[in-house]
Design a protein around this motif. Structure first.
Motif, PDB file in Angstrom:
ATOM      1  N   THR A 132     -36.834 -98.982  39.502  1.00 43.72           N
ATOM      2  CA  THR A 132     -36.053-100.104  40.002  1.00 43.72           C
ATOM      3  C   THR A 132     -35.495-100.959  38.870  1.00 43.72           C
ATOM      4  O   THR A 132     -35.829-100.785  37.690  1.00 43.72           O
ATOM      5  N   ALA A 133     -34.656-101.918  39.266  1.00 42.90           N
ATOM      6  CA  ALA A 133     -34.071-102.844  38.303  1.00 42.90           C
ATOM      7  C   ALA A 133     -35.153-103.643  37.584  1.00 42.90           C
ATOM      8  O   ALA A 133     -35.046-103.926  36.388  1.00 42.90           O
ATOM      9  N   THR A 134     -36.207-104.000  38.280  1.00 41.96           N
ATOM     10  CA  THR A 134     -37.298-104.747  37.656  1.00 41.96           C
ATOM     11  C   THR A 134     -37.916-103.944  36.518  1.00 41.96           C
ATOM     12  O   THR A 134     -38.204-104.473  35.436  1.00 41.96           O
ATOM     13  N   PHE A 135     -38.122-102.658  36.772  1.00 41.24           N
ATOM     14  CA  PHE A 135     -38.708-101.792  35.751  1.00 41.24           C
ATOM     15  C   PHE A 135     -37.798-101.707  34.529  1.00 41.24           C
ATOM     16  O   PHE A 135     -38.261-101.812  33.381  1.00 41.24           O
ATOM     17  N   LEU A 136     -36.513-101.555  34.758  1.00 45.57           N
ATOM     18  CA  LEU A 136     -35.574-101.425  33.645  1.00 45.57           C
ATOM     19  C   LEU A 136     -35.469-102.725  32.845  1.00 45.57           C
ATOM     20  O   LEU A 136     -35.331-102.695  31.618  1.00 45.57           O
ATOM     21  N   ARG A 137     -35.548-103.818  33.508  1.00 43.18           N
ATOM     22  CA  ARG A 137     -35.515-105.104  32.810  1.00 43.18           C
ATOM     23  C   ARG A 137     -36.731-105.243  31.889  1.00 43.18           C
ATOM     24  O   ARG A 137     -36.633-105.696  30.751  1.00 43.18           O
ATOM     25  N   GLU A 138     -37.887-104.836  32.416  1.00 47.30           N
ATOM     26  CA  GLU A 138     -39.106-104.895  31.598  1.00 47.30           C
ATOM     27  C   GLU A 138     -39.034-103.895  30.455  1.00 47.30           C
ATOM     28  O   GLU A 138     -39.543-104.144  29.351  1.00 47.30           O
ATOM     29  N   LEU A 139     -38.401-102.750  30.691  1.00 48.27           N
ATOM     30  CA  LEU A 139     -38.241-101.755  29.643  1.00 48.27           C
ATOM     31  C   LEU A 139     -37.472-102.333  28.454  1.00 48.27           C
ATOM     32  O   LEU A 139     -37.882-102.192  27.290  1.00 48.27           O
ATOM     33  N   VAL A 140     -36.370-103.009  28.721  1.00 49.98           N
ATOM     34  CA  VAL A 140     -35.585-103.612  27.644  1.00 49.98           C
ATOM     35  C   VAL A 140     -36.388-104.704  26.946  1.00 49.98           C
ATOM     36  O   VAL A 140     -36.373-104.807  25.714  1.00 49.98           O
ATOM     37  N   ARG A 141     -37.097-105.509  27.713  1.00 51.06           N
ATOM     38  CA  ARG A 141     -37.886-106.582  27.099  1.00 51.06           C
ATOM     39  C   ARG A 141     -38.931-106.020  26.149  1.00 51.06           C
ATOM     40  O   ARG A 141     -39.131-106.538  25.040  1.00 51.06           O
ATOM     41  N   ARG A 142     -39.599-104.954  26.548  1.00 51.85           N
ATOM     42  CA  ARG A 142     -40.624-104.365  25.685  1.00 51.85           C
ATOM     43  C   ARG A 142     -40.017-103.775  24.414  1.00 51.85           C
ATOM     44  O   ARG A 142     -40.608-103.864  23.341  1.00 51.85           O
ATOM     45  N   ALA A 143     -38.854-103.183  24.570  1.00 51.25           N
ATOM     46  CA  ALA A 143     -38.194-102.633  23.388  1.00 51.25           C
ATOM     47  C   ALA A 143     -37.840-103.746  22.399  1.00 51.25           C
ATOM     48  O   ALA A 143     -38.003-103.590  21.180  1.00 51.25           O
TER      49      ALA A 143
END
Length: 515
Positions: free
Chosen positions: A412-423
């Motif tokens: 989901t969009a939530t997962f992708l947002r967290e993915l960018v934040r972690r990167a």
């Protein structure tokens, strides 16, 4: 009784009398020159106030500012002098107006003092001072004494209440009609977005004003048919209200947005409300759904309007799984959806994470919900656009996003947002002197590995990983006034805001307190 001597009984009686006197204020000598509240009211009216009739009227607790503004407008229109008095007596909030005046005859502790005030919100940024306990002494051909009380749950009074003491009951009743009309006319709710506190709200105002969202259409990544379904049901009908009424068509309508957590149902609603500038909206979620009656009453008074019920599955579970009458709140929701006439310009927007448990009576009857749109996990082009949006200021769009897009299928969009934040966090830790932070390919790859690792399975679930969300049977199917606008990858994908839709109940609904 034999075990008690007469002296012991007299001692107990004296203690009980002392306790009663202390509570009622008996024996407290305020001094011969102190004016009691009953004396001041009697002086103003020119007669014994206990011989006058009282007209009492109540409003809901969230209408405190409405009543205050109405009373101020009425006083201004009369042009006559008035003053506001109060009393510091500890029992002032426990009695009716006449009871308080009667006690004040023999309890000189009911001295005249300043009124009690409270600041009540009237917009996201402003408050208005409102009397929470005070007596208006209004001069004129028919002098009045008007006691205004704000809601006070600690004393068992959940209402805003006026008690009008007058020698002319008909004049008092006319005043009530004028104040009711002015309270609706001057209500700060009109044209704004509000939410109401849940029943267990622990203090403060029961109403919160939310800022009008600033969500543009170009911030949505939504398949054309799904976006068109939302806009047609809510926005297009609003633009045609005069022509539709002239053609004898009703304006009340319902829209259901369904899909797994984290896909952006709340953001879809925010986009709609951003487009409906000047339209009243009441947003309820969590325990605040118990305020659905009050929300619908506000919507009816301040049309055109929108009622948003988020996570409605919390109260609209299928009744077949429980005994009859086991979900009274469900019946209240259904009654409110049915109760507004077809001529009401009110839109109901419902969201749910679990459409499969929704009551069929809620989902399939015309006039309750007329159209449903799936807000699902993004497809590959949607995931790529999300990554570019979330990482626009970090250099991420310059990287090879193909492998990441492929590996995040179903997320989901939530997962992708967290993915960018972690990167970004990983890059900041790896290169502490780099400013501004510029993502490199290995930063993104590392973040993907971390989030997809088996040890983060729970984290992925909490962030909204697609887990085989159940759909209603059929696609693009119409029946019973209920139209599905769905597709394998229909969804609303967005960037730049908090997409959390599963947070617990709060005075401000989740996802509404930021831009």
């Amino acid at each position: 009784m034999d075990q008690f001597e007469d002296e012991e009984l007299r001692h107990e009686a004296r203690m009980l009398r002392a306790l009663i006197d202390r509570f009622l204020g008996e024996g407290e000598d305020a001094g011969p020159d102190v004016v009691t509240i009953v004396g001041r009211v009697e002086e103003h009216l020119g007669v014994d106030p206990l011989t006058q009739s009282v007209v009492t009227v109540r409003w809901a607790p969230h209408e405190h500012a409405d009543v205050q503004l109405a009373l101020e407008r009425w006083l201004s229109s009369t042009g006559g002098p008035f003053e506001i008095i109060g009393t510091p007596h500890h029992a002032r909030r426990h009695q009716t107006f006449t009871e308080m005046l009667q006690y004040a005859r023999r309890d000189r502790g009911f001295v005249v003092g300043p009124p009690d005030w409270v600041h009540v919100p009237v917009s996201p940024d402003d408050t208005h001072p409102c009397v929470s306990f005070g007596v208006y002494l209004v001069a004129g051909a028919t002098p009045l004494a008007v006691l205004l009380r704000g809601p006070d749950p600690q004393t068992g009074n959940p209402f805003v209440q006026l008690e009008i003491l007058s020698s002319d009951p008909e004049f008092a009743r006319q005043l009530v009609e004028d104040l009711r009309r002015l309270a609706i006319e001057l209500s700060p709710v009109r044209g704004q977005i509000v939410t109401l506190a849940s029943p267990d709200h622990g203090g403060g105002s029961p109403i919160t004003f939310l800022r009008r969202p600033r969500v543009r259409r170009d911030q949505l990544v939504l398949p054309d048919d799904a976006l068109s379904a939302v806009e047609r049901q809510v926005l297009d009908v609003a633009g045609l209200r005069d022509r539709l009424r002239a053609a004898g068509q009703h304006l009340k309508r319902g829209l259901l947005l369904y899909g797994p957590p984290g896909t952006g149902k709340t953001h879809t609603v925010r986009y709609v409300l951003a487009r409906l500038d000047g339209v009243t909206a009441v947003v309820l979620s969590g325990l605040a759904l118990h305020q659905v009656s009050a929300a619908c009453e506000l919507a009816k008074r301040h049309q055109p309007s929108v009622v948003v019920l988020e996570d409605v599955d919390l109260v609209a579970g299928d009744r077949s799984f429980g005994p009859p009458g086991s979900n009274p709140l469900l019946f209240e929701v259904l009654n409110q959806l049915d109760g507004l006439g077809d001529d009401a310009d009110v839109v109901f927007v419902l969201t749910t994470n679990r459409v499969e448990v929704l009551e069929r009576a809620l989902a399939e009857r015309p006039g309750r919900v007329d159209e449903a749109v799936e807000i699902a996990a993004p497809d590959a082009p949607g995931r790529e656009r999300l990554l570019r949006l979330y990482g626009a200021d970090t250099g991420l769009p310059d990287l090879d996003l193909g492998p990441t897009v492929e590996r995040t299928d179903g997320l989901t969009a939530t997962f992708l947002r967290e993915l960018v934040r972690r990167a970004v966090v990983a890059a900041a830790l790896d290169r502490p002197d780099e400013a501004p932070i510029r993502l490199q390919q290995h930063d993104l790859d590392t973040a993907v590995e971390q989030l997809l690792a088996s040890r983060t399975r729970l984290t992925r679930a909490l962030l909204g990983e697609d887990r085989g969300f159940a759909e209603p049977p059929g696609r693009h199917v119409s029946g019973h006034g209920f139209t599905y606008a769905v597709g394998q990858h229909h969804g609303m994908f967005y960037g730049g805001m908090d997409p959390d839709e599963d947070a617990g109940p709060a005075p401000v609904p989740p996802g509404w307190d930021d831009d």
